[in-house]
Enzyme design. Structure first.
Site, PDB file in Angstrom:
ATOM      1  N   ASP A  90       0.064   4.036  -1.217  1.00  0.00           N
ATOM      2  CA  ASP A  90       0.284   2.596  -1.118  1.00  0.00           C
ATOM      3  C   ASP A  90       0.423   2.258   0.362  1.00  0.00           C
ATOM      4  OD1 ASP A  90       0.875  -0.029  -1.521  1.00  0.00           O
ATOM      5  OD2 ASP A  90       2.676   0.317  -2.724  1.00  0.00           O
ATOM      6  N   GLN A 193      -4.511 -10.568  -4.896  1.00  0.00           N
ATOM      7  CA  GLN A 193      -3.260 -11.309  -4.931  1.00  0.00           C
ATOM      8  C   GLN A 193      -3.532 -12.725  -5.448  1.00  0.00           C
ATOM      9  OE1 GLN A 193      -0.308 -10.203  -4.718  1.00  0.00           O
ATOM     10  NE2 GLN A 193      -0.362  -8.296  -3.529  1.00  0.00           N
ATOM     11  N   ASP A 270       0.416   3.177 -12.034  1.00  0.00           N
ATOM     12  CA  ASP A 270       1.523   3.982 -11.516  1.00  0.00           C
ATOM     13  C   ASP A 270       2.812   3.266 -11.853  1.00  0.00           C
ATOM     14  OD1 ASP A 270       3.024   2.925  -8.756  1.00  0.00           O
ATOM     15  OD2 ASP A 270       1.134   1.925  -9.195  1.00  0.00           O
TER      16      ASP A 270
END
Length: 376
Positions: A90, A193, A270
């Protein structure tokens, strides 16, 4: 790189295969979280035996400690952590988001004080990509701003425009520096986003695809929004992403959430829940979660579940509860192994269900019987 092997006729579920510099990943897949370069309490050999195909590391945390000088000398995260399979890192954007008032977002990046010693730091598109290049991860995530929830439309739009400008800078850095890992090009995923606004999610996905990346994540989910909004964020992003690239829902989720996300076209997940809840004595089963600290399990001599990790076989719920109450670390390790096995097994079952054409039936049966808090 990514091959679509099959689809479900009654949903958007996909069966795929992603080839990375350190190995092949069969999707849908769950990725255990190893923020500091370690999946908590679990040895790499145990992870491999469970069937973990890929794990996560984190740019921000590893940059703070042990630092990039150590990581460079170690030869990257794979060598440092003794893990030879794929790693996704990340970018640190979410961790910076979580610092709240300690950060200042500017065009060049985010200025903040790190959580270890309070010293000033700055992460931006170029530095985040450079750190991930040093880490040598197989998949590096772009640096983005993760807007909070709730978030008004004006802020979400402004945040998205900044994230898209950062995405272009990440792409330029990658094109200029051509980062490699294990002798092959590192892969890079864009992050969609747009908060809870459908038009912003669509814009984000379309523009990221126009820039061009190896895969695409849906970010800004699981940040406090209700579950219907979480699902809607995925539904508003997926139609604008290419079929021939992997899709990753970041930071998700509970077992039913993952199955529902698979049905909506997500390939990769995840989440810290398997190991975090294990440290709070909670085990996952097909019927729901069990808090093994509870007195109801004091004389329960059944296994956690019939389908458990091989190292957990022979240990009863009563014994594991005894270990927890006695403060013995083995209890938490056994639950961690069981939970990771459960998550990875669930994704394996989903892959088989897609391949054999009964995913929708599997989905309905699983979500119908799963209860968040089952006590016996």
């Amino acid at each position: 790189m990514f091959t679509l092997l099959g689809t479900d006729p009654h949903s958007l579920a996909r069966r795929g295969r992603l080839v990375t510099p350190h190995g092949v990943i069969e999707t849908p897949i769950f990725m255990p979280v190893g923020t500091q370069g370690s999946v908590k309490t679990v040895h790499p050999v145990e992870l491999e035996a469970i069937g973990a195909q890929i794990i996560l590391g984190n740019t921000y945390h590893l940059a703070v400690r042990p630092g990039m000088e150590v990581m460079r000398e170690a030869g990257g995260l794979h060598a440092f952590a003794n893990w030879n399979k794929p790693i996704l890192t990340d970018s640190g954007g979410f961790q910076v988001f979580s610092l709240g008032k300690l950060r200042k977002i500017k065009e060049e990046g985010v200025h903040f004080q790190n959580h270890v010693d309070g010293s000033p730091m700055m992460l931006g598109p170029e530095s985040a990509m450079e750190i991930q290049s040093i880490l040598g991860s197989d998949i590096a995530m772009l640096f983005d701003e993760c807007p909070p929830h709730p978030c008004d439309a004006a802020y979400a739009a402004k945040s998205l425009d900044l994230t898209l400008r950062w995405a272009k800078r990440c792409r330029e850095w990658v094109d200029k520096n051509q980062p490699m890992t294990n002798g092959k090009p590192q892969l890079h995923f864009g992050i969609v986003q747009g908060s809870s606004y459908p038009e912003l999610r669509a814009k984000s996905a379309r523009e990221l695809v126009g820039i061009g990346f190896d895969g695409y994540a849906v970010g800004g989910v699981s940040v406090g929004e209700p579950e219907p909004e979480m699902m809607a964020a995925v539904e508003h992003s997926i139609p604008h992403l290419p079929m021939d690239k992997p899709r990753y829902a970041m930071g998700l989720g509970t077992p039913p959430q993952m199955i529902e996300m698979v049905a909506r076209g997500i390939d990769m997940f995840d989440c810290v829940l398997p190991t975090r809840l294990a440290r709070h004595s909670t085990a996952f089963t097909d019927e729901g979660t069990l808090n093994l600290k509870n007195n109801t399990f004091a004389r329960d001599f059944r296994p956690i579940s019939e389908d458990t990790h091989p190292l957990c076989r022979g240990f009863t719920r009563a014994y594991i509860r005894h270990l927890i109450k006695a403060g013995e670390i083995l209890g938490l390790r056994l639950i961690s192994l069981h939970n990771l096995h459960f998550y990875l097994s669930l994704m394996s079952r989903a892959r088989t269900a897609i391949e054999e054409g009964y995913f929708n039936e599997f989905r309905k049966e699983f979500t119908a019987k799963y209860q968040p808090h089952k006590e016996s």
